[in-house]
Design a protein around this motif. Structure first.
Motif, PDB file in Angstrom:
ATOM      1  N   ILE A 155      35.683  39.448  38.876  1.00 27.11           N
ATOM      2  CA  ILE A 155      36.499  40.291  39.755  1.00 27.11           C
ATOM      3  C   ILE A 155      37.845  40.585  39.099  1.00 27.11           C
ATOM      4  O   ILE A 155      38.234  39.935  38.130  1.00 27.11           O
ATOM      5  CB  ILE A 155      36.740  39.614  41.136  1.00 27.11           C
ATOM      6  N   ASP A 156      38.581  41.568  39.633  1.00 29.97           N
ATOM      7  CA  ASP A 156      39.870  41.964  39.060  1.00 29.97           C
ATOM      8  C   ASP A 156      40.881  40.821  39.010  1.00 29.97           C
ATOM      9  O   ASP A 156      41.739  40.770  38.133  1.00 29.97           O
ATOM     10  CB  ASP A 156      40.471  43.137  39.843  1.00 29.97           C
ATOM     11  N   PHE A 157      40.795  39.919  39.969  1.00 28.65           N
ATOM     12  CA  PHE A 157      41.714  38.793  40.011  1.00 28.65           C
ATOM     13  C   PHE A 157      41.651  37.990  38.714  1.00 28.65           C
ATOM     14  O   PHE A 157      42.651  37.423  38.268  1.00 28.65           O
ATOM     15  CB  PHE A 157      41.387  37.898  41.220  1.00 28.65           C
ATOM     16  N   PHE A 158      40.483  37.927  38.101  1.00 25.80           N
ATOM     17  CA  PHE A 158      40.297  37.187  36.861  1.00 25.80           C
ATOM     18  C   PHE A 158      40.342  38.098  35.645  1.00 25.80           C
ATOM     19  O   PHE A 158      39.617  37.896  34.672  1.00 25.80           O
ATOM     20  CB  PHE A 158      38.979  36.413  36.885  1.00 25.80           C
ATOM     21  N   SER A 159      41.222  39.084  35.670  1.00 33.04           N
ATOM     22  CA  SER A 159      41.382  39.958  34.508  1.00 33.04           C
ATOM     23  C   SER A 159      42.106  39.196  33.402  1.00 33.04           C
ATOM     24  O   SER A 159      42.809  38.203  33.661  1.00 33.04           O
ATOM     25  CB  SER A 159      42.173  41.207  34.887  1.00 33.04           C
ATOM     26  N   VAL A 160      41.961  39.666  32.184  1.00 29.11           N
ATOM     27  CA  VAL A 160      42.625  39.034  31.043  1.00 29.11           C
ATOM     28  C   VAL A 160      44.138  39.055  31.257  1.00 29.11           C
ATOM     29  O   VAL A 160      44.829  38.070  30.989  1.00 29.11           O
ATOM     30  CB  VAL A 160      42.227  39.737  29.724  1.00 29.11           C
ATOM     31  N   ASN A 161      44.652  40.164  31.778  1.00 27.47           N
ATOM     32  CA  ASN A 161      46.089  40.275  32.036  1.00 27.47           C
ATOM     33  C   ASN A 161      46.561  39.204  33.024  1.00 27.47           C
ATOM     34  O   ASN A 161      47.545  38.513  32.777  1.00 27.47           O
ATOM     35  CB  ASN A 161      46.428  41.673  32.563  1.00 27.47           C
ATOM     36  N   ASN A 162      45.855  39.052  34.139  1.00 29.30           N
ATOM     37  CA  ASN A 162      46.238  38.039  35.131  1.00 29.30           C
ATOM     38  C   ASN A 162      46.132  36.623  34.570  1.00 29.30           C
ATOM     39  O   ASN A 162      46.998  35.789  34.809  1.00 29.30           O
ATOM     40  CB  ASN A 162      45.383  38.158  36.389  1.00 29.30           C
TER      41      ASN A 162
END
Length: 169
Positions: free
Chosen positions: A64-71
């Motif tokens: 999911i987006d929450f676990f993006s590389v950026n985050n």
């Protein structure tokens, strides 16, 4: 005139009043934290995000987006900053500017366990509830936050460290 031990000793009430002065209160810690967030924003803007772009991992995520590389990298930089600064300097840049340091309440040097518990686990719990547990700092005797209670630490004004040590003896 000679002072006896009885006249030199201070009452518990006086000791608590002095502790209110020796330990860093809510507002000074709040402003130190704001400076730390500005520092972290700068590090992420100058180092982390360009590295992600250069490596082509901008859109990469785990499930999911929450676990993006950026985050994930931003979170890693956040916790590493607090852990490493506290371990090596007993203070972050924000605390240094205001003359504050993280101290163990048992009088010993900070242990790795205390640092990790305070800066990772305790800070995560405090932030997970919208930062509300930080308000506890304003109302406790030694101006301890929830993360300080977990690690048996507090933030002290550097100029009063020797006074605190003499009071505790």
């Amino acid at each position: 005139m000679e002072l006896t031990d009885q006249t030199m000793s201070i009452s518990n009430r006086q000791k608590e009043a002095l502790q209110q002065l020796l330990f860093a209160g809510f507002w000074i810690r709040f402003f130190a934290y704001m400076i730390d967030l500005i520092v972290l924003w700068g590090v992420n803007s100058i180092v982390t995000r360009p590295l992600i772009r250069l490596s082509g991992l901008e859109g990469a995520k785990l499930w999911i987006d929450f676990f993006s590389v950026n985050n994930l990298l931003t979170t890693l930089v956040f916790f590493l900053y607090f852990v490493l600064m506290t371990k090596y300097f007993k203070a972050t840049l924000g605390k240094m500017i205001f003359g504050l340091s993280v101290e163990s309440l048992n009088g010993d040097s900070l242990t790795n366990g205390q640092i990790i518990f305070r800066e990772c686990i305790g800070r995560y719990i405090s932030m997970a509830i919208g930062g509300l547990p930080y308000i506890v700092i304003a109302f406790t005797k030694r101006h301890q936050g929830i993360h300080d209670y977990f690690a048996d630490t507090s933030v002290m004004k550097e100029k009063f460290k020797t006074l605190h040590q003499s009071i505790e003896e």
